[in-house]
Design a protein around this motif. Sequence first.
Motif, PDB file in Angstrom:
ATOM      1  N   ASN A 223       0.827  -1.211   0.000  1.00 18.64           N
ATOM      2  CA  ASN A 223       0.000   0.000   0.000  1.00 18.64           C
ATOM      3  C   ASN A 223       0.858   1.257   0.000  1.00 18.64           C
ATOM      4  O   ASN A 223       0.554   2.223  -0.703  1.00 18.64           O
ATOM      5  CB  ASN A 223      -0.922   0.023   1.224  1.00 18.64           C
ATOM      6  N   ILE A 224       1.943   1.234   0.829  1.00 18.41           N
ATOM      7  CA  ILE A 224       2.809   2.412   0.885  1.00 18.41           C
ATOM      8  C   ILE A 224       3.409   2.697  -0.488  1.00 18.41           C
ATOM      9  O   ILE A 224       3.394   3.817  -0.986  1.00 18.41           O
ATOM     10  CB  ILE A 224       3.919   2.207   1.935  1.00 18.41           C
ATOM     11  N   GLY A 225       3.900   1.645  -1.131  1.00 26.00           N
ATOM     12  CA  GLY A 225       4.466   1.815  -2.464  1.00 26.00           C
ATOM     13  C   GLY A 225       3.447   2.365  -3.445  1.00 26.00           C
ATOM     14  O   GLY A 225       3.717   3.288  -4.221  1.00 26.00           O
ATOM     15  N   ASN A 226       2.233   1.793  -3.383  1.00 28.66           N
ATOM     16  CA  ASN A 226       1.176   2.200  -4.290  1.00 28.66           C
ATOM     17  C   ASN A 226       0.803   3.665  -4.080  1.00 28.66           C
ATOM     18  O   ASN A 226       0.753   4.457  -5.023  1.00 28.66           O
ATOM     19  CB  ASN A 226      -0.037   1.288  -4.057  1.00 28.66           C
ATOM     20  N   TRP A 227       0.561   4.029  -2.809  1.00 27.48           N
ATOM     21  CA  TRP A 227       0.167   5.402  -2.503  1.00 27.48           C
ATOM     22  C   TRP A 227       1.275   6.387  -2.871  1.00 27.48           C
ATOM     23  O   TRP A 227       1.003   7.468  -3.389  1.00 27.48           O
ATOM     24  CB  TRP A 227      -0.198   5.550  -1.025  1.00 27.48           C
ATOM     25  N   ALA A 228       2.525   5.979  -2.616  1.00 21.59           N
ATOM     26  CA  ALA A 228       3.635   6.870  -2.961  1.00 21.59           C
ATOM     27  C   ALA A 228       3.608   7.179  -4.446  1.00 21.59           C
ATOM     28  O   ALA A 228       3.696   8.343  -4.861  1.00 21.59           O
ATOM     29  CB  ALA A 228       4.961   6.212  -2.579  1.00 21.59           C
ATOM     30  N   SER A 229       3.446   6.141  -5.271  1.00 23.13           N
ATOM     31  CA  SER A 229       3.485   6.393  -6.712  1.00 23.13           C
ATOM     32  C   SER A 229       2.278   7.226  -7.152  1.00 23.13           C
ATOM     33  O   SER A 229       2.403   8.116  -7.989  1.00 23.13           O
ATOM     34  CB  SER A 229       3.560   5.086  -7.490  1.00 23.13           C
ATOM     35  N   ILE A 230       1.105   6.966  -6.563  1.00 23.29           N
ATOM     36  CA  ILE A 230      -0.085   7.727  -6.960  1.00 23.29           C
ATOM     37  C   ILE A 230       0.050   9.195  -6.563  1.00 23.29           C
ATOM     38  O   ILE A 230      -0.183  10.104  -7.364  1.00 23.29           O
ATOM     39  CB  ILE A 230      -1.367   7.117  -6.332  1.00 23.29           C
TER      40      ILE A 230
ATOM     41  N   VAL B  54      -9.266   9.465  -8.088  1.00 25.79           N
ATOM     42  CA  VAL B  54     -10.198   9.146  -6.995  1.00 25.79           C
ATOM     43  C   VAL B  54     -11.091   7.968  -7.385  1.00 25.79           C
ATOM     44  O   VAL B  54     -11.291   7.035  -6.593  1.00 25.79           O
ATOM     45  CB  VAL B  54     -11.053  10.381  -6.626  1.00 25.79           C
ATOM     46  N   VAL B  55     -11.594   7.992  -8.611  1.00 27.21           N
ATOM     47  CA  VAL B  55     -12.467   6.894  -9.051  1.00 27.21           C
ATOM     48  C   VAL B  55     -11.717   5.562  -8.980  1.00 27.21           C
ATOM     49  O   VAL B  55     -12.221   4.573  -8.452  1.00 27.21           O
ATOM     50  CB  VAL B  55     -12.995   7.146 -10.485  1.00 27.21           C
ATOM     51  N   GLY B  56     -10.484   5.552  -9.497  1.00 28.38           N
ATOM     52  CA  GLY B  56      -9.691   4.320  -9.464  1.00 28.38           C
ATOM     53  C   GLY B  56      -9.490   3.815  -8.044  1.00 28.38           C
ATOM     54  O   GLY B  56      -9.653   2.627  -7.762  1.00 28.38           O
ATOM     55  N   THR B  57      -9.164   4.744  -7.142  1.00 28.38           N
ATOM     56  CA  THR B  57      -8.923   4.359  -5.753  1.00 28.38           C
ATOM     57  C   THR B  57     -10.194   3.827  -5.096  1.00 28.38           C
ATOM     58  O   THR B  57     -10.179   2.782  -4.429  1.00 28.38           O
ATOM     59  CB  THR B  57      -8.408   5.582  -4.962  1.00 28.38           C
TER      60      THR B  57
ATOM     61  N   ILE C 163      -9.026  12.157 -20.125  1.00 28.30           N
ATOM     62  CA  ILE C 163      -7.814  12.421 -19.347  1.00 28.30           C
ATOM     63  C   ILE C 163      -7.968  11.869 -17.923  1.00 28.30           C
ATOM     64  O   ILE C 163      -6.969  11.512 -17.281  1.00 28.30           O
ATOM     65  CB  ILE C 163      -7.449  13.930 -19.360  1.00 28.30           C
ATOM     66  N   ALA C 164      -9.205  11.762 -17.452  1.00 25.56           N
ATOM     67  CA  ALA C 164      -9.430  11.105 -16.155  1.00 25.56           C
ATOM     68  C   ALA C 164      -8.973   9.654 -16.235  1.00 25.56           C
ATOM     69  O   ALA C 164      -8.302   9.141 -15.323  1.00 25.56           O
ATOM     70  CB  ALA C 164     -10.900  11.178 -15.769  1.00 25.56           C
ATOM     71  N   ALA C 165      -9.342   9.000 -17.334  1.00 23.79           N
ATOM     72  CA  ALA C 165      -8.895   7.617 -17.519  1.00 23.79           C
ATOM     73  C   ALA C 165      -7.374   7.554 -17.597  1.00 23.79           C
ATOM     74  O   ALA C 165      -6.740   6.669 -17.011  1.00 23.79           O
ATOM     75  CB  ALA C 165      -9.522   7.033 -18.785  1.00 23.79           C
ATOM     76  N   ALA C 166      -6.787   8.516 -18.320  1.00 21.53           N
ATOM     77  CA  ALA C 166      -5.326   8.535 -18.450  1.00 21.53           C
ATOM     78  C   ALA C 166      -4.672   8.735 -17.087  1.00 21.53           C
ATOM     79  O   ALA C 166      -3.655   8.107 -16.776  1.00 21.53           O
ATOM     80  CB  ALA C 166      -4.906   9.634 -19.416  1.00 21.53           C
ATOM     81  N   GLY C 167      -5.268   9.600 -16.271  1.00 19.04           N
ATOM     82  CA  GLY C 167      -4.739   9.809 -14.924  1.00 19.04           C
ATOM     83  C   GLY C 167      -4.792   8.530 -14.111  1.00 19.04           C
ATOM     84  O   GLY C 167      -3.831   8.135 -13.448  1.00 19.04           O
TER      85      GLY C 167
END
Lengths: 746, 746
Positions: free
Chosen positions: B314-321, B374-377, B445-449
């Motif tokens: 999770n830390i790795g994931n959140w850091a990259s996001i 936000v949607v992805g998360t 661009i939301a999808a791209a994000g």
Amino acid sequence: MDFLYTNLIYLIPVFGLIGIAVMAVKAAWVTKQDAGDGDMAQLAGYIADGAMAFLRAEWKVLSYFVIVAGILLAYSGTTVHTSSPVIAISFVVGAFLSAFAGFLGMRIATKANVRTTQAARTSLSQALKVSFTGGTVMGLGVAGLAIIGLGSLFIVFFTIYVKNTGGDVNGEAMAKALDVLAGFSLGAESIALFARVGGGIYTKAADVGADLVGKVEAGIPEDDVRNPATIADNVGDNVGDVAGMGADLFGSYVATMLATMVLGREIKSNDMFGGIAPVLLPMVIAGLGLIFSIVGASFVRIRTETSSVQKALNIGNWASIILTAIATIFLVNWMLPNDTFHMLRDEIPGGGLKEGSLEFTKTGVIYSIMVGLVVGTLMSMITEYYTAMGKRPVLGIIRQSSTGHATNIIAGLAVGMESTVLPILVLAAGIYGSYHFAGLYGVAIAAAGMMSTTAMQLAIDAFGPIADNAGGIAEMSRLPEEVRHRTDNLDAVGNTTAATGKGFAIASAALTSLALFAAFVGVAGIEHIDIYKADVLAGLFVGGMIPFIFSALCISAVGRAAMAMVEEVRRQFREIPGIMEYKAKPEYEKCVAISTKASIREMVAPGLIALISPIIVGFIFGPEVLGGMLAGVTVSGVLMGIFQSNAGGAWDNAKKSFEKGVEINGEMYYKKSEPHKASVTGDTVGDPFKDTSGPSMNILIKLMSIVSLVIAPHLHKDLNHSPRLQREIHIQSMVMPAKQAVKNKI
Amino acid sequence: MDFLYTNLIYLIPVFGLIGIAVMAVKAAWVTKQDAGDGDMAQLAGYIADGAMAFLRAEWKVLSYFVIVAGILLAYSGTTVHTSSPVIAISFVVGAFLSAFAGFLGMRIATKANVRTTQAARTSLSQALKVSFTGGTVMGLGVAGLAIIGLGSLFIVFFTIYVKNTGGDVNGEAMAKALDVLAGFSLGAESIALFARVGGGIYTKAADVGADLVGKVEAGIPEDDVRNPATIADNVGDNVGDVAGMGADLFGSYVATMLATMVLGREIKSNDMFGGIAPVLLPMVIAGLGLIFSIVGASFVRIRTETSSVQKALNIGNWASIILTAIATIFLVNWMLPNDTFHMLRDEIPGGGLKEGSLEFTKTGVIYSIMVGLVVGTLMSMITEYYTAMGKRPVLGIIRQSSTGHATNIIAGLAVGMESTVLPILVLAAGIYGSYHFAGLYGVAIAAAGMMSTTAMQLAIDAFGPIADNAGGIAEMSRLPEEVRHRTDNLDAVGNTTAATGKGFAIASAALTSLALFAAFVGVAGIEHIDIYKADVLAGLFVGGMIPFIFSALCISAVGRAAMAMVEEVRRQFREIPGIMEYKAKPEYEKCVAISTKASIREMVAPGLIALISPIIVGFIFGPEVLGGMLAGVTVSGVLMGIFQSNAGGAWDNAKKSFEKGVEINGEMYYKKSEPHKASVTGDTVGDPFKDTSGPSMNILIKLMSIVSLVIAPHLHKDLNHSPRLQREIHIQSMVMPAKQAVKNKI
């Protein structure tokens, strides 16, 4: 002829009265048949009492709902061309007649069941006669009450709003009359939803619960008098498959006519009926269909013990369809003038028609009706193929039962999903074809054509649960083998007719919803529902999701109620000594109470979703987004309906196939074999699919369309697009000019 | 800065090269880890060989497909603004890179698995390091190749069609460049579909087959070396969850960028990049996301045996996001000018914008990207809730397992259906919100994000099957309990990440499809997709049905292949004496061959449906009906994808819960109890749901949108609306004026 030209409108309820009169005669005949001896009569009494107990409990809740919804309708019905509290009356009448139709059907079904058992002691032909006559009473009652109700209310509203005011039959005046009439359909469909969902939960909670403990754990046969849940199970057949189905088709029948009438208003017709022939047509077709259903029913008879019951039913069905089709050709030719028609909404204010508009003639209308009849027939045939014993889909499930529960389930789910293909292609072709021949009116009148023989369809449908109950009573009373053999024969046919009936019901619901959808667009005054707009697309997504949550609520309600049933049955087996030795009587009424309570409680949430979501979306996001949502719910609902009904039907017949023995990879398997046990799992999973959530999809999509149609005048784009709050501030200043605008436009 | 302004386009592939370089370093590190002793190495060898055998068989079939499709594309690519055979080259490159990405991932996964097992002999932290580094190689390979491929081809096509011709960056010239580039996405997504479906069928046929005979009939544990299907099962994890998933996300990643670029062309931007900033933006965001994924990956580590692996991921994931999100804000601010933007399609020829058109600024673009993140998360979080152990949905399934197989299935199906509600509401809000902030470009661009950190997502996803395999090898080599304990720990986390990964994948596919849908509308030159038209509605119905038949084909393929597997395993147990006593070695390769053959054969039909149906509908009924079909397939596909993936995930974890013991009504139940057996049935049914048909839905909806986008220029309304036959007669005389018309319009 002149008399007919002037008075046709008043003759419509007469068709209904004829139906009710014939019904009364047939009901009296059933009642005077022999109801058997003490044991049978007692069991039948339990069933009838349980069924009435459920109806009473259901009506109590529904009466609150009708009162609250009626008050809200009366209070809110004061904008644009909907005038008012009258719509509330219309709503209450619709709700009452729908409930009453269900009651009539159930009353006769709980009489016909034991009389069929008794008749089966003499001959198969007599047993068929009693059970099918019971079904006919139901069919005629539903169709008769629908025509009387809709026809009479139309006379009243037409007289008040159009005739007495000298209003325009294509304009504001007629629109008002039909808007108010929509309340009738709303009432009918609301009751139908609760009856279908409540009845569906009831019947399957009892059925699943009875099977899980009785057949699987205790190893006693189905419908064994020692099983405490057996009475609840038999009550379920009546409240679900008879009362629920009756209310469902009552609703479809009314909604189809209404949608066609609303679209018919938009057709300027220079006919001999004061220009309202396109509005009257669907009701007259329904009336003819009712008469020819009576004729068709008289063909249903068999002579010997070995005659085919299915064939007898088919002959009756085909007779009524073909006679109605032929009569309809003459009727349309007589009623509609030799002109070219178009919809008012396609006119450009300055004159001429919009680009891409469609014009059609009365021949096109006839073709559209034929399209409807063909679509209905094909849908029934496809459903039969996917659920019948001995055909590829069911054989595949049987084969995959040999590797266990899981592969049986996978196979059934795959069959259900695959079974959506042909019906959707037929439906898509039907929409395309009926539109091609007579535009939006064509789509609606196709649905009306399909529904015209509802009385006959319902007679065939209701015959199934009566035969099922008759078998149950025979088994519980431990009558001789040959009696049970005869009732089994009827019951097997009933399973097939139940499946094809579902195919028919979903097809009619789909076409009806499209017709309502088209009517909604007209009444809401929008010109496009453009799914390429982000908000409409969002609506489409939300609409598509509703059948999923609705199904989830239904089947998990069944799961929960069945568990409660299982625990109660286990308790009785444990705590009441002597049940297994027939020495003590189980407490049937406790199981009946569990099913009743659970179904009444659990029907509320799905019902409210269907009623409230269009209102929220419509008022917050406007009519176009609501249109997107309706499209989503219709497509997804039809797919989920077909998927669930057919998967359930196929699992059921896969299980039934083991009773006669099936061959898998060269070996024969019978009841109690491992593959059979796997097939019982599939059947149990399929139960809520095919009898609770699957058939509820029909009503869900119709009801949401009707709710939208009823609120459509409030969302009219000439009023505004804005959220409700803003709306209410402006409403007073806007209503008058808006009314004017609408009038000018029409 | 000036250098950057001029050369940013050439820097894009550099991001990809950095990714590939880091990947190479990490791959070398994994390769040089200890691969364990003889037994382990032999088993790992079987798995690696089986996986390569599948890939070779798959590639053979796919190479025919690529050649045929490439020739058709080259031959047909000669109308309107698509010039040509070049699109075929683009297609072949996309297909090749997608297959190559899958190959890279699988090669490293089949090395990392046994090295993870070996590392687990020392410590959990070392085992995590090896398995996660393996996953990172996959993630960086996929993202790197995608950026290099798309970026380089864009440079080439931009140079040929725009720069060298001095063409309009908002007009015909750029449209041509992007049309040709769409071939790249088509190639990638086609391979993804076959890889996902083929891999999905492979893995589940082996898994279901192995479980049914091994666990249920023979009573030996999972991954037991005596089970002839166990190698096939472990191969399946690699070909399905690694290669299939890799190709899937490669396709999504490319499709998202492409859709945004196509819409970006329609934005006139007075920026420092020659007016192509809106087109470049999605690729640069992806590049940044790749870099920050590398950074994020370096955060994934644990120190002790009791540290939480999930938390580390999770830390790795959140850091990259979070890093990507922050960087994106600066990036958009830097790249886009401070103007007000609108889409060209909203302009009225005479000047001004159409009613209801949307204008937006670069702040809106930033907000849209945040909406995507936000949607992805949220989608991942909701998926986790519905499939995680100890939460209400899974607990409900556990409770309903106590009354048998059937109620377990009913509960799981209900959970799956219910689980569509929140994701759909989030998605609908996301569509609404991103459109609100930046119009159609905002949705894209939301999808791209959302997709920007694909490398990290995929690293986390691919870690799961590597850990799963590592556990399998530990079990098969009968390593000490503590080793298996460590790999089980990793595997459990892998199950959760697999579920959340699916939530992310479906969300990205949904947004991507909408973006492609919007791009399609622009390229096809239509102004509405009006579902209230009968033919569009018919298209919506047919589109909605496709995910059902697609799922039916997938799961029945698994059912059939699993049965063949069951029969083969039974045969080996019967005919090879001594298997059970470890004295004889099962014929693993026969089971591998069954899975390989079945999956290759069965992937063809669903693949062709997805590829051909848009072509048929588009050419016969025109672009608006095709639009209706796309909307239908998107809505129904998203719903069926969520339903099936989550039901499968929940069943899986309900079963897993029994391993530690669960409490039902005050009693504890463990493995081998009756409720546990019921839960195994659910898990088995869920297998094809969650790993074959469910995740294929993503690709189905994307692929159909891309096919439509590629054929859109041929359907252009300024050309004609008529059926193909008619078209071909007129085509020569029409092309030139049509080109002129299009040019004038733009």
